[in-house]
Design a protein around this motif. Structure first.
Motif, PDB file in Angstrom:
ATOM      1  N   THR A  11       0.829  -1.197   0.000  1.00 43.84           N
ATOM      2  CA  THR A  11       0.000   0.000   0.000  1.00 43.84           C
ATOM      3  C   THR A  11       0.868   1.252   0.000  1.00 43.84           C
ATOM      4  O   THR A  11       1.877   1.307   0.700  1.00 43.84           O
ATOM      5  CB  THR A  11      -0.914  -0.005   1.245  1.00 43.84           C
ATOM      6  OG1 THR A  11      -1.697  -1.187   1.227  1.00 43.84           O
ATOM      7  CG2 THR A  11      -1.821   1.210   1.273  1.00 43.84           C
ATOM      8  N   GLY A  12       0.461   2.246  -0.779  1.00 42.64           N
ATOM      9  CA  GLY A  12       1.118   3.542  -0.752  1.00 42.64           C
ATOM     10  C   GLY A  12       2.193   3.752  -1.809  1.00 42.64           C
ATOM     11  O   GLY A  12       2.781   4.840  -1.871  1.00 42.64           O
ATOM     12  N   LYS A  63       1.294   6.586  -4.297  1.00 42.74           N
ATOM     13  CA  LYS A  63       1.383   7.866  -3.581  1.00 42.74           C
ATOM     14  C   LYS A  63       2.844   8.271  -3.404  1.00 42.74           C
ATOM     15  O   LYS A  63       3.215   9.428  -3.615  1.00 42.74           O
ATOM     16  CB  LYS A  63       0.678   7.773  -2.218  1.00 42.74           C
ATOM     17  CG  LYS A  63       0.886   8.966  -1.319  1.00 42.74           C
ATOM     18  CD  LYS A  63       0.339  10.253  -1.916  1.00 42.74           C
ATOM     19  CE  LYS A  63       0.501  11.412  -0.923  1.00 42.74           C
ATOM     20  NZ  LYS A  63       0.515  12.690  -1.578  1.00 42.74           N
ATOM     21  N   GLN A  64       3.687   7.328  -3.013  1.00 45.54           N
ATOM     22  CA  GLN A  64       5.109   7.604  -2.837  1.00 45.54           C
ATOM     23  C   GLN A  64       5.723   8.102  -4.147  1.00 45.54           C
ATOM     24  O   GLN A  64       6.474   9.077  -4.165  1.00 45.54           O
ATOM     25  CB  GLN A  64       5.824   6.329  -2.363  1.00 45.54           C
ATOM     26  CG  GLN A  64       7.305   6.484  -2.143  1.00 45.54           C
ATOM     27  CD  GLN A  64       7.966   5.164  -1.743  1.00 45.54           C
ATOM     28  OE1 GLN A  64       7.343   4.111  -1.708  1.00 45.54           O
ATOM     29  NE2 GLN A  64       9.246   5.229  -1.457  1.00 45.54           N
ATOM     30  N   ALA A 110       4.076   9.489  -6.737  1.00 43.26           N
ATOM     31  CA  ALA A 110       3.485  10.785  -7.086  1.00 43.26           C
ATOM     32  C   ALA A 110       4.132  11.921  -6.298  1.00 43.26           C
ATOM     33  O   ALA A 110       4.428  12.991  -6.851  1.00 43.26           O
ATOM     34  CB  ALA A 110       1.983  10.753  -6.836  1.00 43.26           C
ATOM     35  N   THR A 111       4.368  11.693  -5.015  1.00 42.59           N
ATOM     36  CA  THR A 111       4.999  12.712  -4.173  1.00 42.59           C
ATOM     37  C   THR A 111       6.419  12.995  -4.643  1.00 42.59           C
ATOM     38  O   THR A 111       6.827  14.155  -4.748  1.00 42.59           O
ATOM     39  CB  THR A 111       4.988  12.262  -2.693  1.00 42.59           C
ATOM     40  OG1 THR A 111       3.631  12.098  -2.279  1.00 42.59           O
ATOM     41  CG2 THR A 111       5.693  13.269  -1.806  1.00 42.59           C
TER      42      THR A 111
END
Length: 166
Positions: A14-15, A18-19, A21-22
């Motif tokens: 999970t994540g 997001k990691q 994209a950041t």
């Protein structure tokens, strides 16, 4: 501006998106297009990023340092092929060689595959495994939809072909 294409593969958790994209945002990159999937417990993705020249090297280094990932970076280039854009869906009883047969027809007709996503799943009533391929194609000038459809449908009696013009 520079275009980077990053391919990534690593254990799924999970994540991860997001990691990524950041990280891209932190390095002034703009997420353009991507294809990502969880496959057999692994995360696999490809992403196109536009980034100012002065930030491309630092972004590339940061991507290479993502923990637990194998990352390959390429500099993007324009490859627009003239022709008509099509969406092709092929559904059949799952068996060996479907993609080989379909891509043989596409190759014979000089049709470029822009995207390809495949899956297999049980048929709703019988439970028989079905194979489905969804793709975006570029039909070159001089080729016809009718010829493409006829050649694909001739591959097998159970092959269902759906072509939409985009």
């Amino acid at each position: 501006m520079k275009t980077l294409v990053a391919t990534l593969i690593g254990p799924d958790k999970t994540g991860l998106v997001k990691q990524l994209a950041t990280l891209i945002k932190q390095h002034h990159g703009n997420w353009q297009a991507s294809a990502m999937s969880e496959l057999a417990g692994y995360f696999a993705g490809i992403v196109e990023i536009r980034v100012p020249e002065e930030h491309s090297e630092s972004l590339g280094q940061a991507l290479q340092q993502l923990p637990d990932f194998q990352v390959q970076l390429l500099e993007g280039k324009q490859t627009a092929q003239p022709g008509q854009i099509l969406k092709l869906t092929v559904t059949a009883n799952d068996r060996l060689g479907i993609i080989d047969e379909v891509t043989d027809v596409l190759n014979q007709l000089n049709i470029s595959v822009k995207t390809l996503k495949t899956d297999n799943y049980p048929a709703p009533t019988t439970g028989t495994m079905l194979f489905e391929a969804n793709s975006t194609l570029t039909l070159p000038h001089g080729q016809t939809l009718g010829d493409l459809q006829a050649r694909l449908e001739a591959l097998s009696d159970d092959l269902v072909v759906d072509i939409d013009v985009m």
